[in-house]
Design an enzyme around this catalytic site. Structure first.
Site, mmCIF file in Angstrom:
data_model
loop_
_atom_site.group_PDB
_atom_site.id
_atom_site.type_symbol
_atom_site.label_atom_id
_atom_site.label_comp_id
_atom_site.label_asym_id
_atom_site.label_seq_id
_atom_site.Cartn_x
_atom_site.Cartn_y
_atom_site.Cartn_z
ATOM 1 N N SER A 1 0.838 -1.193 0.000
ATOM 2 C CA SER A 1 0.000 0.000 0.000
ATOM 3 C C SER A 1 0.872 1.240 0.000
ATOM 4 C CB SER A 1 -0.890 0.017 1.249
ATOM 5 O OG SER A 1 -0.112 0.269 2.414
ATOM 6 N N ASP A 2 0.300 2.380 -0.378
ATOM 7 C CA ASP A 2 0.994 3.639 -0.139
ATOM 8 C C ASP A 2 0.807 4.001 1.333
ATOM 9 O OD1 ASP A 2 2.433 5.966 -0.495
ATOM 10 O OD2 ASP A 2 1.374 6.558 -2.310
ATOM 11 N N TYR A 3 1.458 5.055 1.748
ATOM 12 C CA TYR A 3 1.540 5.464 3.142
ATOM 13 C C TYR A 3 0.147 5.601 3.760
ATOM 14 C CZ TYR A 3 4.391 7.797 6.805
ATOM 15 O OH TYR A 3 5.078 8.125 7.952
#
Length: 741
Positions: free
Chosen positions: A266-268
């Protein structure tokens, strides 16, 4: 490269999986950051050391240096039950310590070999500091320069974006991911992030599947086909489901249709952010993401804190958790970490491989090749190494604005300012400096930009005093060079702008300098296309230099003083005004196209207050010399399905300098089952021509170049007429037609 076949798993990984508890498998899906560096989000992980010892961490980012990484790796290897090593990630977006131009600038070189060299250099430096996984390349297509992260893209075009994605993946990963100088690449942001509505970061995206497949997805697929080891999800939703929990995107498309066998991160905190999207609580969205095909959760710890409960409640299966864990472990195996967890931790390498003389020389070359000559009134450029030169502008001696956005691993204190570069390169000229204006006079705007430190400094001296000092200097000089544009954090993540013109403080400076009657050169620095219709009409030369990196000043001076003839070409269309956005070269014709001469006609597709055409088209860029195109020809007039066709054109250097030219080929499918774009980029070649030299250039169109995704998302080519255009930009005029049987 990434070589695992889903049907032939790695025996060592399978043996390890059999030893792991469910909790240990979940731990491998957890990616944390201990903080201390430049954060890429609002959250910093807590109790990282204890979690590593407990086997609850699969990877870290935000930690670098052989000694620091060794401490973390030893916690995992020596103090957790199974001793599984950590992935160590980083955002190495445009160079590690030796920063080079922002990706939008680098793409303007149209030089795939140079891009590959850039990625190789970044990989050498990052791995010397203990990093083995890179959150790059970003391959999002963007057609909205209001969106700040266009700075991190290769622009608007799927063909060029695909070539760039391939070059960067191969540069980072090389031919052996276990080699100590290669990195796992992570393709981002999957998918469609560059199409955020209104150009506002993190906003919704809504588009048809046909538009996705034909215009936005190709660079992601090219990166996957090039062997990218990992993929990062985007923040936006797709068909109403956020990418991080979108099973159609991560499983049906990425894994089943494209055959991707790496792992997905996932992104942040994008997993947690699905709560704000309206998809449920943390347990619900974590379950959704795992079942969709997400393998690793960045920072949010949704997997770590909820998956065991979801398993106990029968909402997820151990097989689903095991599949995700397997893919993370396989990445570690391919990286050679099971063989030697410390393979990237040679304390002698940083001094030997980072910020070397050779690396800085390459960064200087990359920067010079990225610059685009937008205008050269009265052939002002190149300047001679003589006389009195007034170097003016808020970016002319601003070290902190040279690296550009998303350079968290770089050190702006090591950057060469434009003033220093001018003195280095033009040692015989008398160069005098004045600031002239602030980047912006608005302290509230400056506060928003200065999150990572001072980028816009609003001086105590009044704007009038700054301007007077600059004008006094200009009036006593032979020529004025003014360095203007954006501060680094005026573009990038969470840096969307509704007004993408040059700030008023600098506009006033430019007009006043022109009014002195002295020759004026604008060196324009930005992370995006700007709206510059007023400046373009002035009697000035304009050199677009993006944010060039650590060797900024030297590279700018190399071009301004003629040691290198600029060869860059725009990879994103420059609008006349924000009202034209989105604007791009491969738009469709519509059923009521405006006249080609742009004369206004009622009931045609045009504006009342502006031409349809952009200020500067995709592919545009001048040179100190001139090029003449002639004798366009095809080797066939008719081809069958599966056949290639060669397009040949003669290029002559008709000016007074040696120079490079990007020969561009565009294709129009005249009639097909779904509405075609007016033209699409399908080939290019960068060539060097000596003064007076003439060359024949041949570009081959392959069968796939004639194909598109039809209404049922089949990749097909349809019989009929095709028109080929060849020239110096997307307005290329030389054309020929052929027929596909």
């Amino acid at each position: 490269m990434w070589t695992i076949n889903a049907q032939e798993r790695i025996p060592e990984v399978e043996a390890l999986l059999r030893k792991m508890t469910l909790e240990e498998k979940i731990g491998q899906l957890n990616l944390l950051t201990p903080g201390g560096g430049v954060a890429t989000g609002e959250v910093v992980s807590k109790n990282v050391e204890a979690k590593i010892k407990a086997g609850q961490v699969g990877g870290l980012f935000g930690v670098a240096g052989p000694d620091k990484v060794r401490v973390a790796q030893e916690l995992a290897v020596k103090e957790s039950r199974l001793g599984i090593p950590l992935l160590i990630g980083s955002d190495v977006i445009h160079g590690y310590k030796t920063t080079y131009p922002i990706p939008l600038g680098l793409s303007a070189s149209w030089d795939m070999d140079l891009m590959k060299q850039a990625a190789q250099m970044a990989a050498r430096e990052a791995t010397a500091d203990g990093i083995n996984w890179n959150f790059s390349p970003m391959v999002d297509i963007s057609r909205d320069p209001r969106w700040g992260r266009i700075a991190e893209t290769a622009g608007e075009d799927p063909y060029l974006g695909s070539k760039t994605a391939e070059a960067m993946v191969k540069g980072y990963q090389g031919s052996d991911l276990a080699a100590a100088h290669t990195l796992l690449a992570c393709v981002k942001h999957f998918a469609l992030y560059g199409a955020a509505e209104a150009g506002r970061d993190y906003h919704s995206v809504d588009m048809s599947k046909i538009k996705m497949f034909n215009q936005y997805l190709p660079p992601y697929k090219a990166a996957v086909d090039a062997g990218a080891a990992s993929v990062m999800t985007s923040f936006n939703d797709i068909d109403g489901v956020p990418a991080t929990g979108n099973k159609w995107l991560l499983t049906d498309l990425l894994r089943k249709r494209w055959g991707f066998d790496g792992f997905v991160v996932s992104d942040y905190t994008s997993l947690n952010e699905m709560i704000a999207h309206g998809l449920g609580d943390l347990q619900a969205v974590s379950t959704l993401a795992l079942k969709a095909g997400l393998d690793m959760d960045m920072v949010g710890e949704g997997f770590l804190t909820t998956l065991k409960k979801s398993f106990d409640e029968g909402k997820v299966t151990e097989a689903e958790i095991t599949d995700a864990c397997r893919r993370v472990l396989e990445a570690k195996y391919i990286s050679g970490l099971f063989d030697d967890p410390y393979r990237y931790l040679d304390s002698k390498r940083p001094e030997k491989d980072i910020l070397t003389k050779e690396n800085r020389a390459l960064a200087r070359k990359l920067a010079a090749h990225s610059f685009v000559l937008l205008k050269n009134h009265n052939d002002m450029l190149p300047l001679g190494n003589k006389g009195k030169i007034a170097l003016i502008g808020p970016l002319a001696d601003s070290r902190e604005n040279m690296l550009g956005t998303w350079a968290p691993t770089g050190d702006f204190n090591l950057a060469v300012t434009v003033l220093e570069g001018f003195k280095n390169v033009a040692s015989e000229a008398n160069i005098q400096y004045a600031k002239g204006s602030n980047i912006s006079n608005d302290p509230e705007f400056a506060k928003k930009v200065n999150v990572f430190g001072p980028r816009i400094e609003v001086e105590e001296r009044s704007p009038e005093a700054l301007l007077k000092e600059a004008l006094d200097l200009a009036k006593t000089s032979d020529v004025v060079v003014t360095v203007v544009g954006e501060a680094t954090e005026m573009s990038g993540e969470a840096a969307s702008r509704t007004d993408i013109s040059i700030p008023d403080s600098q506009k006033k400076l430019i007009r006043a300098l022109v009014d002195t009657g002295k020759p004026v050169v604008l060196v324009l620095m930005s992370g995006r296309p700007l709206t510059i219709p007023e400046e373009f009409e002035l009697p000035v030369a304009i050199l677009q230099v993006w944010h060039p990196g650590v060797e900024a000043g030297n590279a700018i001076a190399d071009v301004v003083f003629g040691d290198y003839n600029p060869s860059g070409k725009l990879t994103a269309t420059w609008p006349r005004n924000v009202g034209q956005i989105p604007i791009y070269h491969s738009a469709k014709n519509t059923g009521r196209p405006a006249p080609e001469n742009e004369e206004f006609q009622k009931f045609k597709s045009n504006y009342l207050d502006s031409p349809n055409s952009p200020l500067l088209p995709f592919g545009y860029g001048l040179s100190y010399t001139t090029f003449e195109y002639s004798n366009l020809r095809l080797n066939k007039e008719t081809i069958g399905q599966g056949e290639s066709i060669s397009v040949t054109v003669t290029i002559a250097n008709t000016g007074d300098y040696d120079g490079e030219e990007v020969v561009q080929l565009y294709l129009r499918d005249v009639v097909r089952s779904i509405t075609p774009p007016k033209r699409e980029l399908k080939g290019f070649q960068k060539i060097l021509l000596k003064k007076g030299e003439r060359k024949e250039v041949t570009i081959t169109l392959f069968p796939d170049d004639l194909k598109f995704y039809n209404s049922t998302l089949e990749f097909v080519s349809e019989p009929g007429e095709f028109e080929v255009f060849v020239g110096t930009d997307s307005d290329a005029q030389l054309s020929k037609t052929f027929t596909l049987k």
